[in-house]
Write an enzyme that holds these catalytic residues in place. Structure first.
Site, PDB file in Angstrom:
ATOM      1  CB  VAL B 103      16.487  47.268 -14.924  1.00 10.68           C
ATOM      2  CG1 VAL B 103      16.044  47.629 -16.337  1.00 10.68           C
ATOM      3  CG2 VAL B 103      17.807  46.499 -14.944  1.00 10.68           C
ATOM      4  CB  VAL B 105      11.877  52.544 -18.501  1.00  7.56           C
ATOM      5  CG1 VAL B 105      11.294  53.546 -19.502  1.00  7.56           C
ATOM      6  CG2 VAL B 105      13.093  51.844 -19.090  1.00  7.56           C
ATOM      7  N   GLY B 111       7.095  50.891 -22.546  1.00  2.88           N
ATOM      8  CA  GLY B 111       6.364  50.288 -23.656  1.00  2.88           C
ATOM      9  C   GLY B 111       6.726  50.848 -25.016  1.00  2.88           C
ATOM     10  N   GLY B 113      10.084  50.441 -26.197  1.00  2.00           N
ATOM     11  CA  GLY B 113      11.345  49.815 -26.591  1.00  2.00           C
ATOM     12  C   GLY B 113      12.553  50.381 -25.869  1.00  2.00           C
ATOM     13  CG  LEU B 114      12.726  54.378 -24.772  1.00  2.00           C
ATOM     14  CD1 LEU B 114      12.189  55.646 -24.109  1.00  2.00           C
ATOM     15  CD2 LEU B 114      13.946  54.718 -25.626  1.00  2.00           C
ATOM     16  N   GLY B 115      13.293  50.282 -22.522  1.00  2.00           N
ATOM     17  CA  GLY B 115      13.842  49.355 -21.528  1.00  2.00           C
ATOM     18  C   GLY B 115      14.772  48.352 -22.201  1.00  2.00           C
ATOM     19  CG  ASP B 139      10.992  42.584  -8.985  1.00  2.00           C
ATOM     20  OD1 ASP B 139      11.784  42.004  -8.218  1.00  2.00           O
ATOM     21  OD2 ASP B 139      10.750  43.810  -8.914  1.00  2.00           O
ATOM     22  CE1 TYR B 146      15.984  42.892 -16.966  1.00  2.00           C
ATOM     23  CE2 TYR B 146      14.415  41.994 -15.396  1.00  2.00           C
ATOM     24  CZ  TYR B 146      15.249  43.005 -15.799  1.00  2.00           C
ATOM     25  OH  TYR B 146      15.356  44.145 -15.034  1.00  2.00           O
TER      26      TYR B 146
HETATM   27  C1  LIG Z   1      10.633  46.574 -16.818  1.00  2.00           C
HETATM   28  C2  LIG Z   1      10.855  47.890 -17.570  1.00  2.00           C
HETATM   29  C3  LIG Z   1      12.296  48.346 -17.349  1.00  2.00           C
HETATM   30  C4  LIG Z   1      10.614  47.629 -19.068  1.00  2.00           C
HETATM   31  O1  LIG Z   1      10.877  48.834 -19.773  1.00  2.00           O
HETATM   32  P1  LIG Z   1      10.022  49.244 -21.073  1.00  2.00           P
HETATM   33  O2  LIG Z   1      10.684  50.414 -21.686  1.00  2.00           O
HETATM   34  O3  LIG Z   1       8.602  49.372 -20.696  1.00  2.00           O
HETATM   35  O4  LIG Z   1      10.196  47.922 -21.960  1.00  2.00           O
HETATM   36  P2  LIG Z   1      10.258  47.868 -23.572  1.00  2.00           P
HETATM   37  O5  LIG Z   1       9.245  48.795 -24.117  1.00  2.00           O
HETATM   38  O6  LIG Z   1      11.665  48.040 -24.027  1.00  2.00           O
HETATM   39  O7  LIG Z   1       9.829  46.352 -23.810  1.00  2.00           O
HETATM   40  C5  LIG Z   1      10.646  45.448 -24.511  1.00  2.00           C
HETATM   41  C6  LIG Z   1       9.876  44.169 -24.686  1.00  2.00           C
HETATM   42  O8  LIG Z   1       9.583  43.600 -23.401  1.00  2.00           O
HETATM   43  C7  LIG Z   1       8.166  43.515 -23.223  1.00  2.00           C
HETATM   44  N1  LIG Z   1       7.863  43.909 -21.863  1.00  2.00           N
HETATM   45  C8  LIG Z   1       7.985  45.129 -21.309  1.00  2.00           C
HETATM   46  N2  LIG Z   1       7.629  45.106 -20.017  1.00  2.00           N
HETATM   47  C9  LIG Z   1       7.268  43.836 -19.765  1.00  2.00           C
HETATM   48  C10 LIG Z   1       6.805  43.181 -18.617  1.00  2.00           C
HETATM   49  N3  LIG Z   1       6.626  43.821 -17.462  1.00  2.00           N
HETATM   50  N4  LIG Z   1       6.516  41.854 -18.730  1.00  2.00           N
HETATM   51  C11 LIG Z   1       6.706  41.208 -19.880  1.00  2.00           C
HETATM   52  N5  LIG Z   1       7.154  41.788 -21.008  1.00  2.00           N
HETATM   53  C12 LIG Z   1       7.435  43.072 -20.938  1.00  2.00           C
HETATM   54  C13 LIG Z   1       7.561  44.474 -24.214  1.00  2.00           C
HETATM   55  O9  LIG Z   1       6.270  44.032 -24.572  1.00  2.00           O
HETATM   56  C14 LIG Z   1       8.522  44.423 -25.342  1.00  2.00           C
HETATM   57  O10 LIG Z   1       8.261  43.285 -26.132  1.00  2.00           O
HETATM   58  P3  LIG Z   1       8.260  43.399 -27.748  1.00  2.00           P
HETATM   59  O11 LIG Z   1       9.690  43.789 -28.118  1.00  2.00           O
HETATM   60  O12 LIG Z   1       7.873  42.011 -28.187  1.00  2.00           O
HETATM   61  O13 LIG Z   1       7.253  44.453 -28.058  1.00  2.00           O
HETATM   62  C15 LIG Z   1       9.878  48.990 -17.132  1.00  2.00           C
HETATM   63  O14 LIG Z   1       8.575  48.519 -17.318  1.00  2.00           O
HETATM   64  C16 LIG Z   1      10.033  49.404 -15.686  1.00  2.00           C
HETATM   65  O15 LIG Z   1      10.839  50.273 -15.359  1.00  2.00           O
HETATM   66  N6  LIG Z   1       9.232  48.812 -14.770  1.00  2.00           N
HETATM   67  C17 LIG Z   1       9.227  49.193 -13.356  1.00  2.00           C
HETATM   68  C18 LIG Z   1      10.516  48.816 -12.665  1.00  2.00           C
HETATM   69  C19 LIG Z   1      10.810  47.327 -12.719  1.00  2.00           C
HETATM   70  O16 LIG Z   1       9.940  46.499 -12.467  1.00  2.00           O
HETATM   71  N7  LIG Z   1      12.084  46.977 -13.010  1.00  2.00           N
HETATM   72  C20 LIG Z   1      12.563  45.626 -13.061  1.00  2.00           C
HETATM   73  C21 LIG Z   1      12.960  45.170 -11.696  1.00  2.00           C
HETATM   74  S1  LIG Z   1      13.654  43.521 -11.732  1.00  2.00           S
END
Ligand SMILES: CC(C)(COP(=O)(O)OP(=O)(O)OC[C@H]1O[C@@H](n2cnc3c(N)ncnc32)[C@H](O)[C@@H]1OP(=O)(O)O)[C@@H](O)C(=O)NCCC(=O)NCCS
Ligand SMILES: CC(C)(COP(=O)(O)OP(=O)(O)OC[C@H]1O[C@@H](n2cnc3c(N)ncnc32)[C@H](O)[C@@H]1OP(=O)(O)O)[C@@H](O)C(=O)NCCC(=O)NCCS
Lengths: 165, 165
Positions: B103, B105, B111, B113-115, B139, B146
């Site tokens: 997974v 983004v 940050g 809402g796309l994840g 992780d 999640y």
């Molecule tokens: C993890 C990841 C996919 C999240 O995508 P994103 O687009 O930033 O997440 P969103 O903006 O949709 O966040 C959705 C919610 O989760 C929260 N959130 C996002 N990243 C977070 C994190 N690392 N830890 C805790 N909460 C998180 C946001 O605050 C948001 O909460 P809200 O709805 O209350 O505002 C992205 O940060 C990423 O690609 N990270 C690097 C790769 C990675 O670590 N992947 C997971 C491997 S297991």
């Protein structure tokens, strides 16, 4: 493909003596592994029943076996008779990851080293296919069983998670 | 199958406006999801690079995508241009279990809402295929991400475990 054919003519199927099994007490038969997916699904259901797992539609079990990357069954052979005594399977992307599911040994055969032998067989098949990332989700009471086999719980803080609708 | 064909004529591919995306700041383009597996693997590699993941052989990535049950990519569309900005996939036995992997983004789009939207898309596809058991290995730093989506860590003491040779 019939069972006997697979047992004796398929190179992917090996007699258990090739794996290091501890001796099985009161055991006149022999234990074999098979990678054949063409298992009698009612016999498999009986095996899962024997450890108290809830029933699953045979139609879906068939699909799951077809789409598992590795399927290992364990059989006791006595004279002309065979009996399904263990089972495990793994899903995979065929490249990096595999996840092991449905590990079971019949209660009559538990505690004799056969669960361990079965798991080693699964790992061997996955390693042969060059899968480097082997994972599973362990019920709380079998975490130690898997730890002994080299599985680490939550390595580097990685958490197993399940979605609840 | 070309990208455009899949984007506009394949019913499994839907414009992002059908999912509840939060508005994307400074965003003149549009965000789309695709279930097409025929992704430019070098573009995917760039995306994975952008979050610091270690490189993987393209040959193996291709196999992994072919043998994933669900593949979802997320694209920004600006005029005639598209850019891969997110990705996720799941392995499955096509019947009971699915496990979500990879997974990601792009940092430029995190940050917003796309994840979350991407994960909801994966879950939607898996539910559509009648998969009841959706799991993943998170992780440590994304467990809360999640959790917010309905994933429980270690439910009933079930432990995620990885094999170390
Ligand atoms: C993890 C990841 C996919 C999240 O995508 P994103 O687009 O930033 O997440 P969103 O903006 O949709 O966040 C959705 C919610 O989760 C929260 N959130 C996002 N990243 C977070 C994190 N690392 N830890 C805790 N909460 C998180 C946001 O605050 C948001 O909460 P809200 O709805 O209350 O505002 C992205 O940060 C990423 O690609 N990270 C690097 C790769 C990675 O670590 N992947 C997971 C491997 S297991
Ligand atoms: C878990 C199971 C497969 C183990 O099979 P088994 O044939 O009894 O296991 P083995 O005899 O090969 O045991 C190998 C080692 O693990 C240990 N072990 C076995 N079951 C154990 C358990 N539940 N908890 C902790 N250690 C266990 C044994 O003591 C043995 O250790 P040793 O080598 O130091 O003597 C079997 O008990 C079973 O089918 N249980 C019901 C189904 C189930 O719970 N499956 C797992 C779902 S995640």
């Amino acid at each position: 493909m019939g069972f006997w054919k697979s047992l004796f003519s398929n190179s992917a199927v090996e007699p258990a003596k090739k794996t290091r099994l501890r001796p099985v007490a009161n055991q006149n038969g022999q234990i074999f592994f098979s990678t054949d997916r063409d298992i009698d699904l009612y016999e498999l259901e009986e095996l899962c029943d024997s450890v108290g797992w809830s029933r699953r539609p045979v139609r879906k079990v068939r699909i799951a076996l077809q789409h598992s990357f590795v399927v290992i069954s364990m059989w006791e052979q006595r004279g002309g008779f065979r009996r399904l005594i263990g089972f495990a399977r793994a899903t995979s992307d065929h490249a990096f990851n595999a996840t092991i599911w449905d590990v079971v040994v019949h209660p009559d055969f538990q505690g004799k080293g056969l669960g361990k032998a079965l798991m080693l067989e699964v790992i061997k098949e996955l390693r042969r296919a060059d899968i480097s990332n082997i994972s599973l989700f362990a019920d709380a009471h079998v975490v130690n069983f898997y730890s002994q086999l080299g599985f680490n719980p939550d390595p580097e803080g990685i958490k197993g998670m399940f979605w609840y609708p």
